[in-house]
Design a protein around this motif. Structure first.
Motif, short mmCIF file in Angstrom:
data_model
loop_
_atom_site.label_atom_id
_atom_site.label_comp_id
_atom_site.label_asym_id
_atom_site.label_seq_id
_atom_site.Cartn_x
_atom_site.Cartn_y
_atom_site.Cartn_z
N SER A 99 34.44 46.75 35.39
CA SER A 99 35.07 46.16 34.21
C SER A 99 34.10 46.16 33.03
CB SER A 99 35.54 44.74 34.52
OG SER A 99 36.10 44.15 33.38
N SER A 100 32.88 45.71 33.24
CA SER A 100 31.88 45.68 32.17
C SER A 100 31.60 47.08 31.64
CB SER A 100 30.58 45.05 32.66
OG SER A 100 30.76 43.69 32.93
N PHE A 101 31.42 48.01 32.54
CA PHE A 101 31.15 49.39 32.14
C PHE A 101 32.29 49.93 31.29
CE2 PHE A 101 31.83 53.94 32.99
CZ PHE A 101 30.67 54.44 32.41
N TYR A 102 33.52 49.77 31.77
CA TYR A 102 34.65 50.33 31.05
C TYR A 102 34.85 49.66 29.69
CZ TYR A 102 38.95 52.66 30.00
OH TYR A 102 39.90 53.42 29.39
N HIS A 103 34.68 48.35 29.63
CA HIS A 103 34.82 47.67 28.34
C HIS A 103 33.74 48.12 27.35
CE1 HIS A 103 38.25 45.34 29.36
NE2 HIS A 103 37.64 44.69 30.34
N ASP A 104 32.56 48.47 27.85
CA ASP A 104 31.49 48.96 26.97
C ASP A 104 31.80 50.34 26.40
OD1 ASP A 104 30.00 46.67 27.32
OD2 ASP A 104 28.54 47.59 28.69
N LEU A 125 33.25 43.22 46.77
CA LEU A 125 34.37 43.65 45.94
C LEU A 125 34.34 42.98 44.57
CD1 LEU A 125 37.16 43.73 48.65
CD2 LEU A 125 36.20 45.71 47.44
N SER A 126 33.99 41.72 44.52
CA SER A 126 33.89 41.00 43.26
C SER A 126 32.82 41.61 42.36
CB SER A 126 33.59 39.53 43.52
OG SER A 126 33.46 38.83 42.32
N ASP A 127 31.65 41.89 42.94
CA ASP A 127 30.57 42.51 42.17
C ASP A 127 30.95 43.90 41.67
OD1 ASP A 127 29.04 40.26 42.59
OD2 ASP A 127 27.71 41.20 44.07
N LEU A 128 31.59 44.68 42.52
CA LEU A 128 32.04 46.02 42.13
C LEU A 128 33.04 45.93 40.98
CD1 LEU A 128 32.19 49.09 42.52
CD2 LEU A 128 33.97 48.67 44.24
N ALA A 129 34.03 45.06 41.11
CA ALA A 129 35.04 44.90 40.07
C ALA A 129 34.41 44.47 38.75
CB ALA A 129 36.10 43.89 40.51
N ALA A 130 33.47 43.52 38.80
CA ALA A 130 32.82 43.05 37.58
C ALA A 130 32.00 44.17 36.92
CB ALA A 130 31.92 41.85 37.89
N GLY A 131 31.31 44.95 37.73
CA GLY A 131 30.51 46.05 37.19
C GLY A 131 31.38 47.13 36.56
#
Length: 143
Positions: A31-36, A23-29
């Motif tokens: 988040s990074s995608f959306y911020h980009d 879940l942590s890895d999914l959330a980080a991915g």
């Protein structure tokens, strides 16, 4: 496609467990995608995270969970009315469970995808995409 979710053993929900790590890895991915993409494309992109199966409510003998009935979908995008849970909570009392042992499904996944297709993609062709499916009351994913 992000694998490893088939946690039949040693699932360990705690901070150090397999599910917490996934879940942590999914959330980080996400988040990074959306911020980009947020500034230039955020309102044009809708991301759906889902699985073809849920997890069982009860832990098995191997400290994991087997394939279950109910599940969750995550929807992310600039047009999404986020920050809340859509659908209805069925409850965890034995009489509220599907076949008295599994989380009940209260929202058809096609309802979520149909709303995205109609509102975000502007595609009215639901009959061709989901033959025989009748759209229920909108969930309100989009404002």
């Amino acid at each position: 496609d992000y694998g490893g979710w088939d946690t039949h053993e040693d699932q360990n929900y705690g901070v150090e467990g397999q599910m917490a790590s996934l879940l942590s890895d999914l959330a980080a991915g996400l988040s990074s995608f959306y911020h980009d993409i947020e500034r230039d494309h955020g309102r044009r992109v809708t991301v759906v995270v889902m699985s073809e199966f849920g997890r069982r409510l009860a832990q098995n003998e191997s400290r994991g969970t087997d394939h279950g009935h109910g599940g969750v979908m995550l929807v992310l995008g600039g047009q999404v009315q986020g920050g809340k849970v859509y659908g209805q909570w069925p409850g965890l009392a034995t009489e509220q469970l599907y076949e008295r042992s599994d989380l009940a499904v209260t929202t058809d996944y096609r309802q979520v995808l149909a709303e995205i297709l109609q509102k975000a993609v502007q595609n009215p062709g639901l009959a061709q995409i989901f033959p025989g499916f009748e759209m229920g009351r909108e969930l309100g994913l989009f404002g």
